[in-house]
Design an enzyme around this catalytic site. Structure first.
Site, short mmCIF file in Angstrom:
data_model
loop_
_atom_site.label_atom_id
_atom_site.label_comp_id
_atom_site.label_asym_id
_atom_site.label_seq_id
_atom_site.Cartn_x
_atom_site.Cartn_y
_atom_site.Cartn_z
N PHE A 8 -49.04 40.81 70.89
CA PHE A 8 -48.56 39.45 70.25
C PHE A 8 -48.96 38.11 70.71
O PHE A 8 -49.29 37.97 72.06
CB PHE A 8 -46.93 39.62 70.62
CG PHE A 8 -46.19 40.47 69.71
CD1 PHE A 8 -45.89 40.21 68.44
CD2 PHE A 8 -45.42 41.57 70.38
CE1 PHE A 8 -45.01 40.93 67.70
CE2 PHE A 8 -44.85 42.61 69.80
CZ PHE A 8 -44.55 42.11 68.38
N ASP A 9 -49.53 37.36 69.73
CA ASP A 9 -49.68 35.87 69.97
C ASP A 9 -48.19 35.31 70.52
O ASP A 9 -47.10 36.08 69.97
CB ASP A 9 -49.94 35.32 68.70
CG ASP A 9 -50.03 33.68 68.84
OD1 ASP A 9 -50.70 33.39 69.80
OD2 ASP A 9 -49.46 32.99 68.08
N VAL A 10 -48.21 33.98 71.10
CA VAL A 10 -46.96 33.58 71.56
C VAL A 10 -46.35 32.53 70.42
O VAL A 10 -45.42 32.62 69.78
CB VAL A 10 -46.99 33.03 72.96
CG1 VAL A 10 -45.73 32.32 73.20
CG2 VAL A 10 -47.06 34.06 73.87
N ASP A 180 -49.79 34.31 64.13
CA ASP A 180 -49.89 33.21 62.77
C ASP A 180 -51.22 32.52 62.62
O ASP A 180 -51.32 32.22 61.67
CB ASP A 180 -48.82 32.39 63.34
CG ASP A 180 -49.42 31.49 64.35
OD1 ASP A 180 -49.53 30.01 64.04
OD2 ASP A 180 -49.41 31.84 65.41
#
Length: 227
Positions: A8-10, A180
């Protein structure tokens, strides 16, 4: 299960960076005696910061240089006599206190309990560890892969080498990256040969030529991909 490991990106994926940035900027301007600073300078700051983060992704600057340079440029253009180094340090300290989650972040991480979850983020280690550590997701991730510690940032394949080493991953087909940013998360995943999931809650048009494996509008849609 198609994927066993989710990276996961943050920022603007699991955490609401826009809110965090806004609050941190406001608190820092107030501390420097400029209570209207957010209203007066936020738009210009974001414009400058976007350019510098793009430079970072292309390897044209460093994270440490970026932190100060964005404020140096802002204060120069706005004719403000503020020490950019001191302001940057105070801003990062304030940013580390902001732990606003995106809608559905807690739920999706809970629903993915059968997968191995890790973070892969471009950013400052102290800031990201502080934000994650003070959030409901503090015990969620097997590893926090942060560019400042890795020495490389997405989309550079070397941060993925670092992540795969830390997580002891041998099979790329079992890994999915969710983020995103098309230029950072998705391009990084493509460069490394892993499947990608573009989280696009605002339904932005993709005019980049970068083609994610999947596109979702809600975090919980990841379940449809996994299952």
């Amino acid at each position: 299960m198609k994927y066993e490991i989710i990276l996961f990106d943050v920022d603007d994926t699991l955490f609401d960076f826009s809110m965090s940035q806004k609050n941190a900027l406001h608190n820092t301007f107030v501390a420097f005696g400029i209570p209207t600073g957010l209203a007066d300078y936020e738009a210009k700051y974001k414009e400058i910061s976007k350019v510098l983060w793009g430079d970072l992704e292309q390897g044209l600057t460093t994270l440490s240089a970026l932190g100060v340079e964005r404020f140096r440029r802002l204060f120069l253009e706005s004719k403000l006599e503020i020490d950019a180094d001191k302001f940057s340090s105070a801003y990062l300290e304030n940013l580390g206190r902001q732990a606003y989650l995106m809608q559905g972040a807690v739920e999706i991480c809970g629903n993915l309990a059968g997968c191995r979850l890790a973070v892969i983020t471009n950013g400052y280690a102290n800031v990201q560890r502080s934000r994650i550590g003070s959030s409901p997701l503090h015990n969620t991730f097997e590893q926090l892969i942060i560019s400042e510690e890795a020495g490389f940032q997405k989309p550079d394949t070397r941060i993925f080498d670092y992540a795969f080493s830390k997580l002891k991953i041998t099979d790329k087909e079992k890994v999915l990256i969710v983020g995103d940013s098309l230029t950072s998360d998705i391009q990084g995943g493509i460069n490394y040969g892993i499947d990608t999931c573009w989280y696009n809650p605002l339904r932005k048009e993709n005019d980049t030529g970068i083609k994610p494996t999947y596109e979702i509008y809600k975090l919980n849609d990841i379940l449809n991909i996994i299952e």
